[in-house]
Write an enzyme that holds these catalytic residues in place. Structure first.
Site, mmCIF file in Angstrom:
data_model
loop_
_atom_site.group_PDB
_atom_site.id
_atom_site.type_symbol
_atom_site.label_atom_id
_atom_site.label_comp_id
_atom_site.label_asym_id
_atom_site.label_seq_id
_atom_site.Cartn_x
_atom_site.Cartn_y
_atom_site.Cartn_z
ATOM 1 N N SER A 62 62.706 -140.105 -69.556
ATOM 2 C CA SER A 62 61.642 -140.765 -68.778
ATOM 3 C C SER A 62 61.450 -142.190 -69.280
ATOM 4 C CB SER A 62 60.313 -140.018 -68.930
ATOM 5 O OG SER A 62 60.395 -138.713 -68.437
ATOM 6 N N ALA A 156 61.049 -138.948 -63.577
ATOM 7 C CA ALA A 156 60.475 -139.464 -64.823
ATOM 8 C C ALA A 156 59.027 -138.989 -64.899
ATOM 9 C CB ALA A 156 60.538 -140.981 -64.838
ATOM 10 N N LYS A 157 58.657 -138.470 -66.041
ATOM 11 C CA LYS A 157 57.280 -137.979 -66.184
ATOM 12 C C LYS A 157 56.411 -139.151 -66.629
ATOM 13 C CE LYS A 157 54.961 -133.845 -67.992
ATOM 14 N NZ LYS A 157 54.481 -133.243 -66.766
ATOM 15 N N THR A 158 56.126 -140.025 -65.690
ATOM 16 C CA THR A 158 55.341 -141.221 -66.003
ATOM 17 C C THR A 158 53.887 -140.988 -65.622
ATOM 18 O OG1 THR A 158 55.684 -142.127 -63.792
ATOM 19 C CG2 THR A 158 57.278 -142.755 -65.475
ATOM 20 N N TYR A 162 51.316 -139.695 -61.642
ATOM 21 C CA TYR A 162 50.242 -138.702 -61.536
ATOM 22 C C TYR A 162 49.068 -139.146 -60.680
ATOM 23 C CZ TYR A 162 52.808 -135.353 -64.108
ATOM 24 O OH TYR A 162 53.778 -134.436 -64.452
#
Ligand code: PPE
Length: 310
Positions: A62, A156-158, A162
């Site tokens: 990420s 990507a866990k950005t 969220y």
């Protein structure tokens, strides 16, 4: 939330109440952060972190997608996470490493801002309540479209990604549902606000093959466990109608674990109670994370250093 004792910030354990950052932190203004959600479970051999290496690898991927260089190696990051659990003296917790563009310069270009590395842990029970795991939840197809691959990189866990999840989740809750299901820009099912989704039809297990999803580690775990148990699992394009007429459906995620879905947009799924395949997979999942399945012991990383007897 219930405070624990220590949070790792940039090289040291800081008291929970003193774990603060500057209000002109870049990530606070522009969402320039990547994070992970990991669980540590109590097992017969002590506390163990589930698929730590895979989570740390995704954290680094990420970061690379958003052009951020993490100032540690992957094995150092793993060790920092384990140490943070040890110093907080908990044997079951949720772990949140977050790497973010810190204080330095305002404006959208983050390249001159520091990269800060934080690991917090806390006790977090069932994501949507203990009842949700047993009885299932009601979901709604969101009016919000999932992040688009060429806009904000859903894999990507950005933190920035969220906002899309928060909007969908708030809408679902406001309308009396427990969770949202987002479609991608092409109208195919992608995932929940904080989970991947599966459905079952005629004993075959399906999960969306959409590029607009986070490649969940629980998703991967469930695919492997389902195949271990002899089920056919297909990654496929999935429409809302596929969900409406499914025999069973469930969400997967580190926080959500395996949460059955019993109603979507007012349509009862199967018999309106968690189905037998879902319950079988849920049972298999909890056996694995609690260390009762020898075949996948390598997925559990012990928190305490293993003592070797010579
Ligand atoms: N999709 C999204 C959008 C997502 O946020 C998660 C995890 C998943 C899929 C499942 O990924 P995995 O945990 O690797 O199986 N969501 C995390 C954050 C939830 C939150 O509310 O915060 C989590 O479950 O930890």
């Amino acid at each position: 939330m219930q405070a624990l004792d220590w949070i790792w910030i940039n090289g040291e354990q800081v008291k929970w109440s003193e774990a603060k950052t500057h209000v002109l932190t870049h990530a606070l203004h522009y969402g320039t952060a990547v994070f992970e959600g990991i669980r540590c479970y109590r097992t017969q051999k002590g506390a163990a972190v589930f698929r730590l290496k895979e989570h740390v690898r995704r954290l680094f991927e990420s970061a690379s997608i958003i052009r951020m260089c993490i100032p540690y190696s992957r094995s150092e990051a793993e060790e920092i996470i384990l140490e943070t659990i040890r110093v907080n003296r908990v044997d079951e917790c949720y772990i949140r490493p977050i790497v973010f563009r810190g204080y330095g310069k305002m404006g959208v270009d983050p390249s001159e801002c520091a990269v800060d590395f934080v690991v917090g842990v806390w006790c977090w029970g069932a994501y949507m309540g203990e009842k949700s795991l047993k009885e299932g939840i009601k979901a709604k197809i969101s009016s919000y479209v999932r992040n688009y691959i060429n806009a904000s990189s859903p894999r990507a866990k950005t933190s920035a990604n969220y906002l899309n999840s928060s909007l969908a989740k708030m809408e679902a809750l406001e309308l009396g549902y427990d969770e949202a299901i987002l479609l991608d820009v092409n109208g195919f099912v992608s995932e929940g606000s904080g989970e991947n989704i599966f459905y079952i039809k005629d004993n075959v297990i399906y999960t969306p093959h959409s590029h607009s999803i986070l490649l969940g580690i629980t998703r991967d775990t469930v695919i492997i466990l389902a195949r271990d148990a002899g089920y056919r699992v297909e990654e496929t394009l999935c429409t809302r109608d596929d969900l409406y007429v499914a025999d069973e459906a469930f969400f997967t995620g580190t926080a959500a674990e395996i949460t059955p879905i019993v109603n979507i947009d007012g349509r009862q799924i199967g018999n309106g109670v968690p189905g037998s395949v879902t319950k079988t997979l849920q049972e298999a999942f909890f056996q694995v994370v609690k260390g009762n399945n020898q075949r996948h012991r390598e997925w559990l990383i012990p928190v305490e250093k293993e003592v070797t007897h010579e």
